[in-house]
Write a protein that holds these residues in place. Structure first.
Motif, PDB file in Angstrom:
ATOM      1  N   VAL A   1      39.145 -12.737  25.705  1.00 23.87           N
ATOM      2  CA  VAL A   1      39.469 -12.108  26.738  1.00 23.87           C
ATOM      3  C   VAL A   1      41.090 -12.127  27.456  1.00 23.87           C
ATOM      4  O   VAL A   1      41.796 -10.711  27.124  1.00 23.87           O
ATOM      5  CB  VAL A   1      38.800 -11.964  28.280  1.00 23.87           C
TER       6      VAL A   1
ATOM      7  N   TYR B   1      35.265 -12.352  33.552  1.00 26.82           N
ATOM      8  CA  TYR B   1      36.452 -13.399  33.428  1.00 26.82           C
ATOM      9  C   TYR B   1      36.867 -13.853  34.356  1.00 26.82           C
ATOM     10  O   TYR B   1      37.651 -15.239  35.178  1.00 26.82           O
ATOM     11  CB  TYR B   1      37.212 -12.586  33.106  1.00 26.82           C
TER      12      TYR B   1
ATOM     13  N   THR C   1      35.974  -6.325  25.865  1.00 28.27           N
ATOM     14  CA  THR C   1      37.163  -6.576  26.950  1.00 28.27           C
ATOM     15  C   THR C   1      36.410  -6.378  28.162  1.00 28.27           C
ATOM     16  O   THR C   1      36.357  -7.315  29.079  1.00 28.27           O
ATOM     17  CB  THR C   1      38.475  -6.582  26.573  1.00 28.27           C
TER      18      THR C   1
END
Ligand SMILES: [Zn+2]
Length: 145
Positions: A27, A14, A7
């Motif tokens: 995520v 992201y 993540t």
């Protein structure tokens, strides 16, 4: 713990909207459930937001600054507009004694010619007025600094 590493690797992507829908969803789901990754996400988000806003302000400010710092271009433009207006007014006065009072020219042509010239004159004057106002504001700013 492996999910946390993955993540954290993807958080930057992201925020930049660079992930696939699947990664992006992973995520988001993980951030919602993991406090550690959430705080990393929030820090990175704050940094990205601050820097991108700063970039935006800098470039915008520079653009405006450059525009205001071009006295030559500005003066030439004012001279150009002034000459155009003088020429147009002169032409209209000349036409008033020849073209507009000529019996050979149809009335509709006289009206159309007058409409075009009056319209152009109005546009020229409004632009010139804005330029002069911009110039005054610029001078005022310089005095303030
Ligand atoms: Zn995590």
């Amino acid at each position: 713990m492996k999910l946390c590493d993955k993540t954290q690797e993807l958080i930057s992507g992201y925020l930049d909207n660079e992930l696939t829908q699947q990664d992006s969803q992973m995520v988001r789901v993980h951030i919602e459930s993991c406090d550690n990754c959430k705080s990393i996400y929030q820090d990175l988000y704050a940094i990205k937001k601050a820097t991108s806003e700063l970039d935006y302000r800098t470039t915008e400010a520079e653009k405006i600054h450059k525009l205001l710092q071009e006295p030559t271009a500005k003066n030439f433009s004012v001279i150009g507009w002034t000459l155009l207006i003088i020429g147009l007014i002169g032409l209209m006065i000349f036409q008033a004694f020849t073209f507009f009072f000529s019996d050979e020219v149809p009335v509709i042509i006289k009206l159309l010619a007058f409409a075009i010239e009056a319209g152009a004159l109005a546009l020229f004057i409004s632009v010139l007025r804005q330029r002069l106002i911009a110039q005054k504001t610029d001078k005022y700013k310089k005095v303030q600094l």
